[in-house]
Design a protein around this motif. Structure first.
Motif, PDB file in Angstrom:
ATOM      1  N   ASP A 110       0.881  -1.167   0.000  1.00 17.72           N
ATOM      2  CA  ASP A 110       0.000   0.000   0.000  1.00 17.72           C
ATOM      3  C   ASP A 110       0.918   1.215   0.000  1.00 17.72           C
ATOM      4  O   ASP A 110       1.454   1.600   1.029  1.00 17.72           O
ATOM      5  N   TYR A 111       1.130   1.787  -1.180  1.00 14.52           N
ATOM      6  CA  TYR A 111       2.168   2.815  -1.267  1.00 14.52           C
ATOM      7  C   TYR A 111       1.748   4.145  -0.662  1.00 14.52           C
ATOM      8  O   TYR A 111       2.593   4.980  -0.332  1.00 14.52           O
ATOM      9  N   HIS A 112       0.453   4.358  -0.477  1.00 13.88           N
ATOM     10  CA  HIS A 112       0.018   5.577   0.208  1.00 13.88           C
ATOM     11  C   HIS A 112       0.421   5.538   1.684  1.00 13.88           C
ATOM     12  O   HIS A 112       0.914   6.527   2.242  1.00 13.88           O
ATOM     13  N   GLU A 113       0.220   4.365   2.301  1.00 13.96           N
ATOM     14  CA  GLU A 113       0.556   4.204   3.716  1.00 13.96           C
ATOM     15  C   GLU A 113       2.002   3.744   3.917  1.00 13.96           C
ATOM     16  O   GLU A 113       2.538   3.837   5.018  1.00 13.96           O
ATOM     17  N   ARG A 140       1.124  -5.392   2.752  1.00 12.86           N
ATOM     18  CA  ARG A 140      -0.084  -6.154   3.047  1.00 12.86           C
ATOM     19  C   ARG A 140       0.148  -7.604   2.668  1.00 12.86           C
ATOM     20  O   ARG A 140       0.668  -7.899   1.591  1.00 12.86           O
ATOM     21  N   LYS A 167      -8.116   0.950  -2.032  1.00 11.81           N
ATOM     22  CA  LYS A 167      -6.706   1.166  -1.748  1.00 11.81           C
ATOM     23  C   LYS A 167      -5.873   0.718  -2.948  1.00 11.81           C
ATOM     24  O   LYS A 167      -6.235  -0.235  -3.632  1.00 11.81           O
ATOM     25  N   GLU A 168      -4.763   1.404  -3.181  1.00 16.66           N
ATOM     26  CA  GLU A 168      -3.918   1.103  -4.317  1.00 16.66           C
ATOM     27  C   GLU A 168      -2.661   0.354  -3.878  1.00 16.66           C
ATOM     28  O   GLU A 168      -2.016   0.738  -2.895  1.00 16.66           O
ATOM     29  N   TYR A 169      -2.337  -0.689  -4.632  1.00 15.54           N
ATOM     30  CA  TYR A 169      -1.212  -1.550  -4.268  1.00 15.54           C
ATOM     31  C   TYR A 169      -0.225  -1.673  -5.426  1.00 15.54           C
ATOM     32  O   TYR A 169      -0.606  -1.710  -6.596  1.00 15.54           O
TER      33      TYR A 169
END
Length: 300
Positions: free
Chosen positions: A116-119, A123, A152-154
């Motif tokens: 999860d590159y935003h966070e 995962r 969410k983007e992965y």
């Protein structure tokens, strides 16, 4: 005491070099080893997941019959800054092979990762849609657009954990075998001309080699040269990622050692050279065969 024939298998990230994973699995099965669990990252998640689903022969037949033109035909190029390839074409084909399946319904435990590159967090997928997990784990940054799951983007799991040894749950009782696709040392193997059955492997036509040279400014697919050359931005990014993956993999192995480590040189093939799949499968077979011979000779 560890079982001599039960295996916990870890399949690392590395693009097209991951087709060596197929050869590794084939030899293990042929030699009577039981793969009890698989942890994979990126292409390792793809091959491991397809094997756990029971569709590895189907996948091998498809990937090993893709020529250079076929590979580029699967790349739906995009002008988006999020990735040069949308990924819709290739993942549509892969979905036909993977099918609809839940990870928890597979015949053996399977785990893979994505980021999860935003966070900025990893995962772990051990439940839910197998295809969605593979799609997320295989989303190579700048090359393939990120996967979206539950808003969410992965991106590629190899960004944080290219050789996910820590995902295994039964490493204490099983023989742990890890396949690192980003080795830097003297692990390069001269490409075999024939497979284990004596069948001639497909070689690249001259016109394809010329095309390869022309495309070298966009992807790191040029023939290796002893001369030092300046790298384009994409080549530099790819090279930087390979160096990082190599270092992270060895740091991981220091903390979570493998009983057998199969090393595939990063020079064996570049990220998108999937038209060399048959050759890479055979390299995986050779490496795994040699490792098992050594292990079994030592046990006698």
């Amino acid at each position: 005491m560890k079982s001599k024939k039960s295996v916990s298998l870890v399949l690392g990230s590395g693009g097209a070099r991951g087709m060596a994973h197929i050869g590794v699995i084939e030899v293990l099965v042929e030699r009577g080893y039981r793969i009890e669990e698989i942890a994979g990252s990126s292409v390792g998640a793809l091959v491991g997941g397809v094997y756990a689903k029971g569709n590895l022969p189907l996948f091998k037949d498809w990937i090993c019959n893709l020529g250079r033109v076929d590979v580029f035909g699967l790349m739906d190029f995009s002008f988006s800054s999020r990735g040069f390839i949308k990924g819709e074409k290739v993942f549509l084909e892969l979905k036909k092979i993977v099918g609809e399946c839940l990870i928890e319904d597979l015949s053996l435990p399977f785990y893979c990762n994505a980021v999860d590159y935003h966070e900025g967090v990893e995962r772990i997928f051990e439940r839910g849609s197998l295809f969605a997990a593979i799609r997320a784990s295989s989303s190579i940054p700048t090359l393939v657009q990120p996967a979206v799951i539950d808003s969410k983007e992965y991106i590629d799991g190899g960004v944080l954990n290219p050789l996910p040894m820590d995902l295994l749950k039964n490493s204490k009782k099983n023989l742990v075998i890890a396949v690192n696709l980003n080795a830097l040392g003297d692990s390069y193997l001269n490409p075999p001309k024939k497979d284990h059955d004596g069948k001639r492997l497909i070689t690249m036509p001259i016109w394809m080699k010329d095309y390869q040279k022309k495309m070298s400014g966009y992807f790191d697919i040029a023939e290796r040269s002893p001369k030092i050359k300046s790298l384009g931005s994409l080549e530099l990014l790819n090279r930087s990622m390979e160096l990082l993956h190599d270092r992270v993999s060895y740091l991981t192995l220091e903390k979570h050692p493998a009983d057998i480590l199969i090393e595939i040189s990063k020079k064996q093939a570049s990220t998108i050279e999937f038209y060399r799949s048959a050759e890479l499968v055979e390299i995986g077979r050779i490496k795994m065969t040699n490792a098992l011979n050594k292990l079994e000779d030592a046990a006698q």
